[in-house]
Design an enzyme around this catalytic site. Structure first.
Site, short mmCIF file in Angstrom:
data_model
loop_
_atom_site.label_atom_id
_atom_site.label_comp_id
_atom_site.label_asym_id
_atom_site.label_seq_id
_atom_site.Cartn_x
_atom_site.Cartn_y
_atom_site.Cartn_z
N GLU A 29 -3.98 7.48 -5.11
CA GLU A 29 -4.14 6.80 -6.41
C GLU A 29 -5.35 7.37 -7.13
O GLU A 29 -6.38 7.59 -6.49
CB GLU A 29 -4.31 5.29 -6.18
CG GLU A 29 -3.05 4.67 -5.58
CD GLU A 29 -3.11 3.15 -5.47
OE1 GLU A 29 -4.13 2.54 -5.86
OE2 GLU A 29 -2.14 2.57 -4.98
N ARG A 71 0.85 -1.18 0.00
CA ARG A 71 0.00 0.00 0.00
C ARG A 71 0.89 1.24 0.00
O ARG A 71 1.92 1.27 0.68
CB ARG A 71 -0.93 0.05 1.23
CG ARG A 71 -2.17 -0.81 1.12
CD ARG A 71 -3.15 -0.29 0.07
NE ARG A 71 -4.35 -1.10 -0.01
CZ ARG A 71 -4.50 -2.17 -0.80
NH1 ARG A 71 -3.52 -2.57 -1.57
NH2 ARG A 71 -5.65 -2.84 -0.82
N GLY A 90 -0.78 -5.27 -9.39
CA GLY A 90 -0.18 -6.50 -8.87
C GLY A 90 -1.19 -7.63 -8.72
O GLY A 90 -0.89 -8.80 -8.97
N HIS A 99 -1.09 -0.05 -9.68
CA HIS A 99 -1.82 -0.95 -8.76
C HIS A 99 -2.41 -2.15 -9.53
O HIS A 99 -3.62 -2.37 -9.51
CB HIS A 99 -2.92 -0.20 -8.00
CG HIS A 99 -3.32 -0.90 -6.73
ND1 HIS A 99 -3.75 -0.25 -5.61
CD2 HIS A 99 -3.37 -2.22 -6.41
CE1 HIS A 99 -4.05 -1.11 -4.66
NE2 HIS A 99 -3.81 -2.33 -5.12
P1 NAD Z 1 -1.44 -10.97 5.21
O1 NAD Z 1 -2.40 -10.44 6.21
O2 NAD Z 1 -1.46 -12.42 4.88
O3 NAD Z 1 0.06 -10.61 5.67
C1 NAD Z 1 0.44 -9.37 6.16
C2 NAD Z 1 1.59 -9.61 7.16
O4 NAD Z 1 2.12 -8.35 7.54
C3 NAD Z 1 1.13 -10.33 8.44
O5 NAD Z 1 1.92 -11.51 8.66
C4 NAD Z 1 1.36 -9.29 9.53
O6 NAD Z 1 1.76 -9.85 10.76
C5 NAD Z 1 2.48 -8.47 8.92
N1 NAD Z 1 2.65 -7.15 9.52
C6 NAD Z 1 1.73 -6.39 10.17
N2 NAD Z 1 2.32 -5.26 10.63
C7 NAD Z 1 3.62 -5.31 10.26
C8 NAD Z 1 4.74 -4.46 10.46
N3 NAD Z 1 4.65 -3.31 11.15
N4 NAD Z 1 5.93 -4.83 9.94
C9 NAD Z 1 6.07 -6.00 9.27
N5 NAD Z 1 5.03 -6.86 9.07
C10 NAD Z 1 3.84 -6.51 9.56
O7 NAD Z 1 -1.65 -10.09 3.91
P2 NAD Z 1 -1.19 -10.44 2.41
O8 NAD Z 1 -2.25 -11.20 1.73
O9 NAD Z 1 0.19 -10.98 2.44
O10 NAD Z 1 -1.21 -8.99 1.77
C11 NAD Z 1 -0.31 -7.99 2.20
C12 NAD Z 1 -0.76 -6.65 1.66
O11 NAD Z 1 -0.62 -6.64 0.24
C13 NAD Z 1 -2.24 -6.33 1.89
O12 NAD Z 1 -2.45 -5.71 3.14
C14 NAD Z 1 -2.59 -5.41 0.74
O13 NAD Z 1 -2.55 -4.07 1.18
C15 NAD Z 1 -1.48 -5.65 -0.28
N6 NAD Z 1 -2.02 -6.12 -1.56
C16 NAD Z 1 -1.69 -5.45 -2.70
C17 NAD Z 1 -2.16 -5.88 -3.92
C18 NAD Z 1 -1.79 -5.19 -5.21
O14 NAD Z 1 -2.53 -5.31 -6.19
N7 NAD Z 1 -0.67 -4.50 -5.27
C19 NAD Z 1 -3.01 -7.00 -3.97
C20 NAD Z 1 -3.30 -7.69 -2.81
C21 NAD Z 1 -2.79 -7.24 -1.60
#
Ligand code: NAD
Length: 317
Positions: free
Chosen positions: A261, A232, A282, A280
């Site tokens: 965005e 994000r 991904g 965006h």
């Molecule tokens: P997830 O919930 O499986 O994993 C997120 C991880 O981040 C968790 O293990 C959590 O403990 C950890 N976390 C929380 N706070 C943290 C910190 N301060 N430092 C380090 N780690 C921390 O989520 P996911 O499915 O892996 O997705 C991650 C992110 O990817 C989503 O929150 C979303 O914003 C983003 N995303 C982007 C796209 C895109 O199109 N670019 C698509 C899907 C998801």
């Protein structure tokens, strides 16, 4: 039962229509952008399928007592006030598992493109050059250390792929602790920033992670470091990043997400040759797009039938 799509930029909503029709349900589609818009259009809705429209406390409060569920098209729920939703008894759901491969591939592709200087070398060659020396220095990827911030579904899949390339993989996650013999070695955030050659961000955007990568964090990174953010926009301080890229404080960055965005035309990031930008995207593949739509509609249908939801983000009584 009134179901609305608060906003959606997909070509068609045929998949949602088909899934909901099985239960005799249908929906109205709007393209809400502001709080006032969302309240006006969604009034009376019991279920909202939501992409980016702001589901703030003001909006949620105004949509009660009818509103019971918000299903987000995607993983991140940072546009929804979860505390307010919980307080007002609104079930928030997301789709956490539709694009794990796509997003981790996006980060991997960005990492390899930056490491091999693919984009500038392609541009130079198209412009008439034939000179590998313009790429100097390029480092052997398999001897680099990749640092993963956030070892959830996507971060861990990305780590797996980087490991398969032969990279040393380290990671920081306050919740998930890799086992001692895991292919990802657990490190503090500080160690990841200081020792990784490539830092890839995969944590959610929360109050605690906003501007996690700020000027101070960038100052800890190696001058040769590459930064990737497919999570994000708000996690990276774009002003500080533009300054770091402009002064060579870090070597290059690749961003799939932006603080605002679409990324404003005037953003200093747009003019930087060492900043690779994508819109965006991904999450997207033809397969992931269809899976997302089907899962969003199925989650709404479960709620409408009075069944337990599959992907609850909050707990409501
Ligand atoms: P997830 O919930 O499986 O994993 C997120 C991880 O981040 C968790 O293990 C959590 O403990 C950890 N976390 C929380 N706070 C943290 C910190 N301060 N430092 C380090 N780690 C921390 O989520 P996911 O499915 O892996 O997705 C991650 C992110 O990817 C989503 O929150 C979303 O914003 C983003 N995303 C982007 C796209 C895109 O199109 N670019 C698509 C899907 C998801």
């Amino acid at each position: 039962m009134k179901i609305v799509v608060s906003d959606c930029d997909h070509d068609s909503l045929d998949v949602e229509e088909k899934v909901l029709a099985r239960d005799g349900l249908s929906f109205e589609l709007f393209q809400c952008r502001t709080e006032d818009d969302t309240v006006a259009r969604c009034k009376g809705a019991v279920i909202i399928l939501n992409q980016y429209a702001p589901m703030t406390r003001k909006v949620i409060a105004a949509l009660k007592p009818e509103l019971r569920q918000i299903v987000r098209y995607g993983v991140g729920v940072n546009n929804i006030d979860l505390a307010a939703a919980t307080e007002f008894g609104v079930q928030v759901c997301n789709v956490p598992d539709y694009s794990i491969d796509e997003v981790s591939d996006q980060a991997l592709t960005m990492m390899m493109a930056l490491a091999r200087k693919l984009v500038p070398m392609n541009a130079a060659t198209h412009a008439g050059a034939w000179d590998y020396q313009q790429s100097i220095p390029v480092f052997r990827l398999s001897e680099r250390t990749v640092g993963v911030i956030g070892l959830g579904r996507i971060g861990r899949r990305f780590a797996e792929k980087a490991h398969a390339l032969g990279c040393t993989v380290i990671g920081y996650d306050p919740v998930f602790a890799p086992a001692a013999d895991d292919f990802v070695a657990a490190r503090s955030l500080d160690e990841v920033l200081r020792t990784a050659d490539i830092v890839s961000v995969h944590c959610p955007l929360t109050d605690g992670t906003r501007h996690l990568i700020d000027a101070a964090a960038l100052a800890k990174m190696k001058r040769t470091a590459l930064l990737i953010n497919v999570s994000r926009g708000g996690i990276v301080d774009e002003e500080a990043l533009a300054a770091a890229l402009g002064t060579g404080r870090i070597a290059a960055a690749a961003l799939d997400v932006a603080e605002v965005e679409p990324l404003p035309a005037a953003s200093p990031l747009r003019g930087l040759a060492n900043c690779l930008l994508t819109p965006h995207m991904g999450w997207y593949s033809a397969e992931a797009g269809l899976e997302l739509k089907r899962k969003v509609a199925e989650e709404a249908a479960r709620m409408a039938r009075g069944e337990p939801v599959r992907y609850p983000v909050n707990t409501v009584s």
